[in-house]
Scaffold this motif. Structure first.
Motif, PDB file in Angstrom:
ATOM      1  N   ILE A   1       0.851  -1.197   0.000  1.00 56.15           N
ATOM      2  CA  ILE A   1       0.000   0.000   0.000  1.00 56.15           C
ATOM      3  C   ILE A   1       0.885   1.245   0.000  1.00 56.15           C
ATOM      4  O   ILE A   1       0.696   2.183  -0.785  1.00 56.15           O
ATOM      5  N   GLY A   2       1.872   1.244   0.904  1.00 57.09           N
ATOM      6  CA  GLY A   2       2.795   2.376   0.941  1.00 57.09           C
ATOM      7  C   GLY A   2       3.605   2.500  -0.331  1.00 57.09           C
ATOM      8  O   GLY A   2       3.877   3.619  -0.799  1.00 57.09           O
ATOM      9  N   ASP A   3       3.996   1.373  -0.927  1.00 56.52           N
ATOM     10  CA  ASP A   3       4.802   1.412  -2.148  1.00 56.52           C
ATOM     11  C   ASP A   3       4.022   2.020  -3.310  1.00 56.52           C
ATOM     12  O   ASP A   3       4.591   2.740  -4.138  1.00 56.52           O
ATOM     13  N   VAL A   4       2.729   1.728  -3.389  1.00 59.32           N
ATOM     14  CA  VAL A   4       1.895   2.324  -4.445  1.00 59.32           C
ATOM     15  C   VAL A   4       1.813   3.835  -4.257  1.00 59.32           C
ATOM     16  O   VAL A   4       1.932   4.609  -5.234  1.00 59.32           O
ATOM     17  N   LEU A   5       1.625   4.272  -3.014  1.00 55.26           N
ATOM     18  CA  LEU A   5       1.591   5.704  -2.748  1.00 55.26           C
ATOM     19  C   LEU A   5       2.912   6.360  -3.136  1.00 55.26           C
ATOM     20  O   LEU A   5       2.946   7.451  -3.726  1.00 55.26           O
TER      21      LEU A   5
ATOM     22  N   GLY B   1       3.865   9.324  -5.885  1.00 53.61           N
ATOM     23  CA  GLY B   1       4.704  10.479  -5.590  1.00 53.61           C
ATOM     24  C   GLY B   1       5.820  10.654  -6.605  1.00 53.61           C
ATOM     25  O   GLY B   1       6.132  11.791  -7.009  1.00 53.61           O
ATOM     26  N   LEU B   2       6.409   9.560  -7.077  1.00 56.50           N
ATOM     27  CA  LEU B   2       7.467   9.655  -8.088  1.00 56.50           C
ATOM     28  C   LEU B   2       6.906  10.190  -9.401  1.00 56.50           C
ATOM     29  O   LEU B   2       7.563  10.997 -10.080  1.00 56.50           O
ATOM     30  N   PHE B   3       5.704   9.751  -9.772  1.00 59.35           N
ATOM     31  CA  PHE B   3       5.079  10.266 -10.989  1.00 59.35           C
ATOM     32  C   PHE B   3       4.849  11.778 -10.871  1.00 59.35           C
ATOM     33  O   PHE B   3       5.102  12.530 -11.817  1.00 59.35           O
ATOM     34  N   ILE B   4       4.371  12.219  -9.723  1.00 57.20           N
ATOM     35  CA  ILE B   4       4.137  13.655  -9.538  1.00 57.20           C
ATOM     36  C   ILE B   4       5.444  14.429  -9.660  1.00 57.20           C
ATOM     37  O   ILE B   4       5.513  15.479 -10.337  1.00 57.20           O
ATOM     38  N   LEU B   5       6.489  13.936  -9.032  1.00 64.46           N
ATOM     39  CA  LEU B   5       7.779  14.630  -9.087  1.00 64.46           C
ATOM     40  C   LEU B   5       8.307  14.702 -10.514  1.00 64.46           C
ATOM     41  O   LEU B   5       8.827  15.744 -10.943  1.00 64.46           O
ATOM     42  N   PHE B   6       8.174  13.608 -11.265  1.00 64.68           N
ATOM     43  CA  PHE B   6       8.694  13.618 -12.633  1.00 64.68           C
ATOM     44  C   PHE B   6       7.893  14.562 -13.527  1.00 64.68           C
ATOM     45  O   PHE B   6       8.459  15.295 -14.342  1.00 64.68           O
TER      46      PHE B   6
ATOM     47  N   MET C   1       2.614  11.608  -0.569  1.00 64.54           N
ATOM     48  CA  MET C   1       2.739  10.282  -1.177  1.00 64.54           C
ATOM     49  C   MET C   1       4.041   9.608  -0.750  1.00 64.54           C
ATOM     50  O   MET C   1       4.069   8.403  -0.460  1.00 64.54           O
ATOM     51  N   LEU C   2       5.135  10.373  -0.709  1.00 60.50           N
ATOM     52  CA  LEU C   2       6.402   9.799  -0.231  1.00 60.50           C
ATOM     53  C   LEU C   2       6.282   9.375   1.228  1.00 60.50           C
ATOM     54  O   LEU C   2       6.818   8.334   1.630  1.00 60.50           O
ATOM     55  N   LEU C   3       5.568  10.167   2.013  1.00 60.86           N
ATOM     56  CA  LEU C   3       5.346   9.803   3.406  1.00 60.86           C
ATOM     57  C   LEU C   3       4.578   8.489   3.512  1.00 60.86           C
ATOM     58  O   LEU C   3       4.872   7.660   4.384  1.00 60.86           O
ATOM     59  N   GLY C   4       3.610   8.280   2.625  1.00 61.14           N
ATOM     60  CA  GLY C   4       2.871   7.021   2.623  1.00 61.14           C
ATOM     61  C   GLY C   4       3.806   5.835   2.437  1.00 61.14           C
ATOM     62  O   GLY C   4       3.678   4.810   3.119  1.00 61.14           O
ATOM     63  N   GLY C   5       4.760   5.957   1.510  1.00 58.15           N
ATOM     64  CA  GLY C   5       5.738   4.893   1.327  1.00 58.15           C
ATOM     65  C   GLY C   5       6.590   4.684   2.556  1.00 58.15           C
ATOM     66  O   GLY C   5       6.886   3.546   2.954  1.00 58.15           O
ATOM     67  N   ALA C   6       6.993   5.794   3.192  1.00 57.05           N
ATOM     68  CA  ALA C   6       7.822   5.696   4.395  1.00 57.05           C
ATOM     69  C   ALA C   6       7.069   5.034   5.542  1.00 57.05           C
ATOM     70  O   ALA C   6       7.648   4.246   6.309  1.00 57.05           O
ATOM     71  N   LEU C   7       5.784   5.326   5.688  1.00 58.02           N
ATOM     72  CA  LEU C   7       5.001   4.727   6.772  1.00 58.02           C
ATOM     73  C   LEU C   7       4.896   3.219   6.603  1.00 58.02           C
ATOM     74  O   LEU C   7       4.937   2.470   7.589  1.00 58.02           O
TER      75      LEU C   7
END
Length: 617
Positions: A176-180, A184-189, A221-227
């Motif tokens: 779940i976190g990895d999808v978030l 986030g990577l798509f938004i940054l790019f 979104m990056l925070l979601g991955g970190a959590l």
């Protein structure tokens, strides 16, 4: 060849040898390959670290090759060398080598040792890629690699279905976190046109103003991955069940390295999070809530590994608290010291478990301090560092730094949460040590415990005992030119008063715990026997009921939808293809009669039809 590449090539080579060696490798040979691969990686890290310090602390990038070349999207396979990556690399390969060495003793007599070490080496390879990657795509590749290895190692004893479900749960929740994070990577790019870390950090302030909606969305979104990776609220439920794997796995993946990946990600992308102050504040409060809830849960566990699992959640909560107040260097410092003393506690727990014939319920242990002196010393020193006993433990200096940064930044609520968390830590740590090593033996396993022997058992414990003391606090990560200055760097007013308060909380917590769990144990028993006390104990024992909540809110509705849509029109539309294939097959089978007269007639008719079409054409 650049020596930096050897830090991940040695573990990868070890994994390949173990995977392809098959039966030609004895169990001892497999352990030797796994341990030597990590030893060589640790030696390469030492050389690289010394060279980095001699050259100065300026960051540099080692470009290897272009990974993908599609239009403007050209991520490279590059390695980022700075104080942060060198610090993480030292923790991964250094502590990882000690854990691999200890595992050679722990895994004696187990089946599938080649598979175990292959997975462990593959994990270290993925983790090194994660921390050395100079772009977020390479970091994400390592991120997914450690998630895969975590799944494989949690389910190592897959013959027991509960272990397989624990591995599946860890994989699913972290996904779940990895999808978030991928979002986030798509938004940054899309917004910044690159995934190169240094370019991102330089370009973000030029494109986004502080508090811009898109930067807050990307960091959220990056925070979601970190959590997910760091087992913080609300994606924390997988870590306690992850203790189903072998204890060295818990020490390496779920205490010292993988669960700190979320802390590393936020620290690495600090420039983005500083542009999103609301998200950064959310990071701090998530850490504070996690450390309190996990601390209470640890007080009501009976399995020694589950106590340490909730303790890990709590300590990572301190790291998130530090990140939330802008003390990125304090978070990494605590990450390093926590790797020392938590790896020590898990390996000492592994020594107890093997010596007591895989018994890990504290109610069935006790009276072990004379029989297992080295494991007892590991628990005492590691527990002292965990409880942050003043002046002599590494944990005191790193945790005290976090509390000071919370005060200096004006986050009084987070400071109070940190102090309460320190009190809870002292309580459950003393309860763990007393329940495991003191009192009367609770079973034949503890009465006839056999102490571990040999260098592969003793050396890792002794080294980690030393690193968990003041000696470990002398290691200062070279973070000055990587991370911004902390709020408390420019002031000292009130620091000594806070240090005294933190000392009193830690020492007072130990004194209260000794009073409760040694001298007045009957009082605790009476409190738990009361209806209110029993309800609180059950609530904490089941970690505040998050698993039951998610089962009601998410799992059962999802399974209900699956049941309702088991015959939906999309599925039926897809079934047209196999139905048509079956119909054509039936028609063709009707033509297979086995009679030559029918075959001759059908060939003649077919030839006639073809000739008629040719004539008409």
């Amino acid at each position: 060849m650049n020596l930096l590449t050897l830090t991940f090539l040695f573990p990868l080579l070890g994994c390949l040898i173990l995977s392809l060696g098959g039966s030609r490798l004895t169990l001892r040979g497999a352990a030797t390959v796994g341990v030597v691969a990590l030893g060589l990686a640790a030696a390469a890290t030492t050389w690289v670290g010394l060279d980095f310090l001699e050259r100065g602390s300026a960051a540099r990038v080692v470009k290897l090759w272009t990974w993908i070349d599609v239009g403007d999207f050209q991520p490279t396979m590059g390695l980022l060398v700075d104080g942060l990556s060198i610090t993480m690399l030292g923790v991964i390969t250094g502590v990882g080598f000690l854990i691999h060495l200890f595992a050679a003793w722990y895994m004696r007599g187990e089946t599938g040792v080649r598979r175990f070490y292959a997975y462990m080496n593959l994990f270290v390879f993925s983790m090194v890629l994660l921390v050395l990657g100079d772009n977020l795509l390479l970091l994400y590749l390592g991120w997914e690699g450690v998630g895969l290895c975590s799944y494989l190692l949690i389910g190592y004893y897959y013959q027991t279905s509960a272990n397989g479900w624990a591995a599946f749960k860890a994989f699913l929740v972290t996904r779940i976190g990895d999808v978030l994070m991928a979002i986030g990577l798509f938004i940054l790019f899309v917004e910044l046109g690159t995934l190169d870390i240094q370019t991102l950090l330089a370009r973000a302030p030029q494109v986004w103003a502080r508090g811009d909606l898109m930067v807050e969305l990307a960091t959220l979104m990056l925070l979601g991955g970190a959590l997910g990776k760091s087992a913080q609220l609300p994606l924390h439920t997988w870590l306690a069940d992850a203790m189903a794997g072998p204890t060295p796995v818990s020490a390496l993946i779920h205490a010292a390295t993988m669960v700190t990946a979320g802390v590393y990600l936020i620290a690495r992308m600090h420039g983005l999070f500083l542009l999103a102050p609301d998200v950064l504040t959310l990071v701090g409060w998530i850490g504070a809530l996690t450390l309190l809830l996990a601390g209470c849960a640890a007080l009501a566990q009976t399995d020694i590994k589950r106590v340490l699992a909730y303790s890990t959640m709590s300590q990572i909560g301190y790291m998130f608290l530090a990140l939330g107040v802008g003390a990125f260097d304090a978070a990494i410092f605590h990450l390093m010291t926590h790797a020392f003393f938590k790896a020590l506690l898990f390996l000492s727990a592994g020594s107890v478990i093997v010596s007591c014939h895989h018994e890990q319920d504290m109610r069935r242990l006790g009276g072990l301090w004379r029989k297992l002196p080295l494991a007892y010393a590991g628990f005492v020193v590691g527990g002292a560092a965990l409880a942050a006993l003043p002046l002599v433990t590494a944990g005191f200096y790193s945790k005290d730094e976090i509390l000071w940064e919370a005060l200096a930044s004006g986050h009084i609520g987070l400071l109070l949460a940190g102090l309460v968390g320190a009190l809870l830590t002292s309580l459950y740590t003393v309860r763990l040590i007393v329940g495991t090593f003191h009192g009367t033996p609770g079973s034949d396993h503890s009465r006839h415990a056999d102490a571990g022997r040999g260098l592969v058992h003793g050396v890792p414990l002794v080294v980690l005992i030393v690193l968990s003391t003041l000696v470990g606090a002398w290691i200062h990560p070279p973070l000055d030119e990587v991370l911004p200055a902390s709020p408390g760097a420019a002031q000292e007013v009130g620091r000594h008063a806070l240090e005294i308060a933190a000392m009193l909380v830690a020492v007072g917590g130990v004194a209260v715990a000794l009073w409760l769990f040694v001298w007045r144990r009957e009082l605790v028993a009476r409190l738990v026997a009361l209806p209110e006390g029993a309800r609180v104990w059950r609530l904490w024992h089941h970690a505040w009921g998050f698993d039951a909540l998610y089962d009601v809110v998410l799992v059962k509705p999802f399974r209900g939808l699956v049941w309702l849509w088991r015959g939906d029109w999309i599925n039926r539309l897809c079934n047209l293809v196999p139905w048509l294939a079956r119909g054509l097959r039936w028609l063709l089978t009707r033509t297979q009669t086995g009679r030559l007269r029918h075959y001759a007639v059908s060939m003649t008719l077919g030839a006639t039809v073809v000739l008629i079409f040719l004539a008409l054409g």
